[in-house]
Design a protein around this motif. Structure first.
Motif, PDB file in Angstrom:
ATOM      1  N   MET A   1       0.898  -1.155  -0.019  1.00 34.30           N
ATOM      2  CA  MET A   1       0.030  -0.028   0.022  1.00 34.30           C
ATOM      3  C   MET A   1       0.865   1.211  -0.193  1.00 34.30           C
ATOM      4  SD  MET A   1      -3.007  -0.989   2.876  1.00 34.30           S
ATOM      5  CE  MET A   1      -3.781   0.579   2.541  1.00 34.30           C
ATOM      6  N   GLY A   2       0.633   2.240  -0.977  1.00 27.89           N
ATOM      7  CA  GLY A   2       1.040   3.401  -0.973  1.00 27.89           C
ATOM      8  C   GLY A   2       0.953   4.406   0.352  1.00 27.89           C
ATOM      9  N   LYS A   3       1.416   5.293   0.308  1.00 26.88           N
ATOM     10  CA  LYS A   3       1.339   6.548   1.398  1.00 26.88           C
ATOM     11  C   LYS A   3      -0.003   7.239   1.363  1.00 26.88           C
ATOM     12  CE  LYS A   3       3.154  10.692   3.417  1.00 26.88           C
ATOM     13  NZ  LYS A   3       4.295  11.782   3.359  1.00 26.88           N
ATOM     14  N   PRO A   4      -0.776   7.034   2.305  1.00 25.72           N
ATOM     15  CA  PRO A   4      -2.221   7.773   1.958  1.00 25.72           C
ATOM     16  C   PRO A   4      -2.203   9.301   1.759  1.00 25.72           C
ATOM     17  CG  PRO A   4      -2.012   7.484   4.584  1.00 25.72           C
ATOM     18  CD  PRO A   4      -0.852   6.859   3.587  1.00 25.72           C
ATOM     19  N   ILE A   5      -3.219   9.366   0.923  1.00 21.51           N
ATOM     20  CA  ILE A   5      -3.104  11.057   0.404  1.00 21.51           C
ATOM     21  C   ILE A   5      -4.068  11.883   1.724  1.00 21.51           C
ATOM     22  CG2 ILE A   5      -4.113  12.595  -1.188  1.00 21.51           C
ATOM     23  CD1 ILE A   5      -3.751  10.433  -3.309  1.00 21.51           C
ATOM     24  N   VAL A   6      -3.243  12.732   2.117  1.00 24.44           N
ATOM     25  CA  VAL A   6      -4.027  13.677   3.270  1.00 24.44           C
ATOM     26  C   VAL A   6      -4.234  15.063   2.648  1.00 24.44           C
ATOM     27  CG1 VAL A   6      -3.846  14.184   5.592  1.00 24.44           C
ATOM     28  CG2 VAL A   6      -3.100  12.068   5.355  1.00 24.44           C
ATOM     29  N   ILE A   7      -5.236  15.437   2.764  1.00 24.57           N
ATOM     30  CA  ILE A   7      -5.414  16.859   2.487  1.00 24.57           C
ATOM     31  C   ILE A   7      -6.164  17.837   3.796  1.00 24.57           C
ATOM     32  CG2 ILE A   7      -6.591  18.814   0.749  1.00 24.57           C
ATOM     33  CD1 ILE A   7      -4.788  16.837  -0.571  1.00 24.57           C
ATOM     34  N   LEU A   8      -5.383  18.812   4.036  1.00 26.33           N
ATOM     35  CA  LEU A   8      -5.608  19.647   5.040  1.00 26.33           C
ATOM     36  C   LEU A   8      -6.314  20.935   4.355  1.00 26.33           C
ATOM     37  CD1 LEU A   8      -5.806  20.763   7.885  1.00 26.33           C
ATOM     38  CD2 LEU A   8      -3.686  21.653   7.425  1.00 26.33           C
ATOM     39  N   ALA A   9      -7.494  21.188   4.580  1.00 24.76           N
ATOM     40  CA  ALA A   9      -8.211  22.480   4.136  1.00 24.76           C
ATOM     41  C   ALA A   9      -8.523  23.531   5.053  1.00 24.76           C
ATOM     42  CB  ALA A   9      -9.334  21.959   3.510  1.00 24.76           C
ATOM     43  N   ILE A  10      -8.147  24.764   4.864  1.00 27.77           N
ATOM     44  CA  ILE A  10      -8.556  26.002   5.494  1.00 27.77           C
ATOM     45  C   ILE A  10      -9.569  26.703   4.696  1.00 27.77           C
ATOM     46  CG2 ILE A  10      -7.640  27.783   6.738  1.00 27.77           C
ATOM     47  CD1 ILE A  10      -5.081  26.364   6.550  1.00 27.77           C
ATOM     48  N   GLU A  11     -10.593  27.185   5.569  1.00 25.02           N
ATOM     49  CA  GLU A  11     -11.761  28.263   4.821  1.00 25.02           C
ATOM     50  C   GLU A  11     -11.748  29.323   5.933  1.00 25.02           C
ATOM     51  OE1 GLU A  11     -13.927  29.230   2.743  1.00 25.02           O
ATOM     52  OE2 GLU A  11     -14.873  30.313   4.118  1.00 25.02           O
ATOM     53  N   SER A  12     -11.630  30.633   5.460  1.00 29.81           N
ATOM     54  CA  SER A  12     -11.632  31.786   6.023  1.00 29.81           C
ATOM     55  C   SER A  12     -12.079  33.013   5.250  1.00 29.81           C
ATOM     56  CB  SER A  12     -10.207  32.104   6.631  1.00 29.81           C
ATOM     57  OG  SER A  12      -9.520  32.744   5.743  1.00 29.81           O
ATOM     58  N   SER A  13     -13.134  32.722   4.363  1.00 31.19           N
ATOM     59  CA  SER A  13     -13.642  33.759   3.476  1.00 31.19           C
ATOM     60  C   SER A  13     -14.451  34.720   4.171  1.00 31.19           C
ATOM     61  CB  SER A  13     -14.489  33.072   2.289  1.00 31.19           C
ATOM     62  OG  SER A  13     -15.565  32.393   2.956  1.00 31.19           O
ATOM     63  N   CYS A  14     -15.063  34.548   5.308  1.00 33.39           N
ATOM     64  CA  CYS A  14     -15.635  35.521   5.746  1.00 33.39           C
ATOM     65  C   CYS A  14     -15.769  35.624   7.383  1.00 33.39           C
ATOM     66  CB  CYS A  14     -17.534  35.129   5.574  1.00 33.39           C
ATOM     67  SG  CYS A  14     -18.452  36.668   5.906  1.00 33.39           S
ATOM     68  N   ASP A  15     -16.823  34.955   8.218  1.00 28.45           N
ATOM     69  CA  ASP A  15     -16.829  35.038   9.572  1.00 28.45           C
ATOM     70  C   ASP A  15     -16.639  33.783  10.324  1.00 28.45           C
ATOM     71  OD1 ASP A  15     -19.293  34.689   8.802  1.00 28.45           O
ATOM     72  OD2 ASP A  15     -20.055  35.438  10.573  1.00 28.45           O
ATOM     73  N   ASP A  16     -16.343  32.807   9.604  1.00 26.21           N
ATOM     74  CA  ASP A  16     -16.273  31.306  10.110  1.00 26.21           C
ATOM     75  C   ASP A  16     -14.930  30.857   9.812  1.00 26.21           C
ATOM     76  OD1 ASP A  16     -18.714  31.038  11.111  1.00 26.21           O
ATOM     77  OD2 ASP A  16     -19.776  30.344   9.414  1.00 26.21           O
ATOM     78  N   THR A  17     -14.173  30.459  10.829  1.00 22.90           N
ATOM     79  CA  THR A  17     -12.748  29.774  10.594  1.00 22.90           C
ATOM     80  C   THR A  17     -13.143  28.425  10.640  1.00 22.90           C
ATOM     81  OG1 THR A  17     -11.985  31.621  12.170  1.00 22.90           O
ATOM     82  CG2 THR A  17     -10.542  29.748  11.475  1.00 22.90           C
ATOM     83  N   SER A  18     -12.707  27.749   9.649  1.00 18.95           N
ATOM     84  CA  SER A  18     -12.771  26.226   9.578  1.00 18.95           C
ATOM     85  C   SER A  18     -11.728  25.429   9.004  1.00 18.95           C
ATOM     86  CB  SER A  18     -14.181  25.971   8.791  1.00 18.95           C
ATOM     87  OG  SER A  18     -14.315  24.611   8.642  1.00 18.95           O
ATOM     88  N   ALA A  19     -11.416  24.127   9.219  1.00 20.66           N
ATOM     89  CA  ALA A  19     -10.390  23.271   8.945  1.00 20.66           C
ATOM     90  C   ALA A  19     -10.982  22.001   8.778  1.00 20.66           C
ATOM     91  CB  ALA A  19      -9.172  23.470   9.859  1.00 20.66           C
ATOM     92  N   ALA A  20     -10.451  21.236   7.530  1.00 19.15           N
ATOM     93  CA  ALA A  20     -10.857  19.879   7.554  1.00 19.15           C
ATOM     94  C   ALA A  20      -9.830  19.145   6.904  1.00 19.15           C
ATOM     95  CB  ALA A  20     -12.109  19.894   6.427  1.00 19.15           C
ATOM     96  N   VAL A  21      -9.914  17.878   7.146  1.00 15.54           N
ATOM     97  CA  VAL A  21      -9.133  16.986   6.709  1.00 15.54           C
ATOM     98  C   VAL A  21      -9.719  15.610   5.903  1.00 15.54           C
ATOM     99  CG1 VAL A  21      -7.333  15.099   7.308  1.00 15.54           C
ATOM    100  CG2 VAL A  21      -7.513  17.275   8.629  1.00 15.54           C
ATOM    101  N   ILE A  22      -9.293  15.598   4.535  1.00 21.03           N
ATOM    102  CA  ILE A  22      -9.670  14.372   3.913  1.00 21.03           C
ATOM    103  C   ILE A  22      -8.576  13.029   3.849  1.00 21.03           C
ATOM    104  CG2 ILE A  22      -9.803  13.431   1.563  1.00 21.03           C
ATOM    105  CD1 ILE A  22     -12.103  15.630   1.232  1.00 21.03           C
TER     106      ILE A  22
END
Length: 360
Positions: A1-22
């Protein structure tokens, strides 16, 4: 098995600070920190929003990584909202993403906020995340196939988007003045309702008469929208009633007109939804596309969601209504878009800057 693809995302377009991981295409965390500071001002204050993002972004990212059970060393790439949005808020998210990417020597992926809302329909939450999120437990997670039509409705946008693929979207209809979400919020403010006004209108509309006040509807060609005339009609109706009863405030008027706010909200909401759905119906008929989705913050409105179900049954559409968790600004949609772009090798140069306005 290869190394898993891990995406960290950041959303800060308005008044909510958000982070997610796929991880390998599956959403493992989606953390949102909302800002209450704007409520007393009746709208988002850009300077306060950017300062709150600076306070929130580190703990939000840290929590997202921990909930996904990954470390920063596992990250394959960092996706971030580059625009559109409030420039000060976007700068916080962009700068953080760039700094962390340089420290970890991983690529960055810029995401268009509006594309993210559309692609929220492809988010595949993990079983663990579903178990932790009540709003994900009550819905069937299903994804549209291409091409499909998407009604994108939010505080700043009202668009009908023809989605041919994740990176091929065409706006075939849009508002020529105000957005539907803006109409909700501004009319709510006139009625003396708290900010944000949309959820309050949704709540009060359930108790009102949708036919009590026949507000004006625009006559715009093609698939485009207009809501400025509706707002004017709403204001003139209130103005005339204030004059009729010889009072100066909405509270005084409510003392003379039973169920005033409830009926105004119900009539306003029904008018906005009728305007939105009739143009969407025309687009579906003209294109022959029967896969129809809704996205954006206003898609959380219960009457709009019901209208989609009703239209779907009547016109034999396959409808896609996102879970409440993915309607408002959130990093899950940024993460999903980032994952698609990562798989295509579509990365962003480190010197790219955020933008306040753009289309899809």
């Amino acid at each position: 098995m290869g190394k898993p693809i891990v995406i960290l995302a950041i959303e800060s377009s308005c008044d909510d600070t958000s982070a997610a991981v796929i991880v390998d295409g599956v959403l493992c965390s989606n953390v949102i920190a909302s800002q209450k500071v704007h409520e007393e001002f009746g709208g988002v204050v850009p300077e306060l929003a950017s300062r709150a993002h600076q306070l929130n972004i580190l703990p939000v990212v840290d929590t997202a990584l921990k909930r996904a059970e990954v470390t920063k060393e596992n990250i394959s790439a960092i996706a971030f909202t580059r625009g559109p949005g409030l420039l000060g808020s976007l700068l916080v998210g962009t700068s953080f993403a760039k700094g962390l990417a340089l420290a970890l020597n991983v690529p960055i992926i810029d995401v268009n906020h509006l594309q993210g809302h559309v692609l929220a329909h492809f988010v595949e939450p993990s079983k663990e995340l579903i178990a932790q999120t009540p709003s994900l437990q009550s819905v069937e997670i299903k994804h549209p196939s291409f091409p499909f039509l998407c009604l994108l409705v939010s505080g700043g946008n009202s668009q009908i988007v023809l989605v041919r693929s994740y990176n091929d979207m065409e706006i075939i209809g849009q508002t020529i003045d105000d957005a539907a979400g803006e109409a909700f919020d501004k009319c709510a403010k006139v009625l003396g309702l708290p900010y944000p006004g949309g959820p309050w209108i949704d709540k009060l509309a359930k108790l009102g008469d949708v036919s009590k006040y026949p507000f004006a509807k625009p006559n715009i060609s093609g698939y485009n929208y207009s809501f400025s005339g509706l707002k004017t009609s709403f204001l003139y109706t209130l103005r005339d009633m204030l004059k009729e009863y010889g009072v100066e405030t909405i509270d005084e008027l409510a003392g003379h007109v039973p169920n005033l706010r409830e009926d105004m909200c119900a009539s306003l909401q029904a008018t906005i939804i009728d305007i939105l759905m009739k143009k969407l119906k025309k687009a579906a008929q003209d294109t022959g596309i029967r896969q129809v989705a809704v996205a954006g913050g206003v898609s959380a409105n219960s009457a709009l969601r019901q209208a989609f179900m009703d239209y779907g049954r009547k016109y034999h559409w396959e409808v896609y209504v996102p879970p409440f968790s993915f309607t408002t600004d959130n990093a899950a949609m940024v993460c999903q878009t980032g994952y698609f772009k990562y798989m295509d090798g579509d990365f962003c140069a480190i010197d790219e800057v955020p933008y306040a306005k753009t289309t899809i």
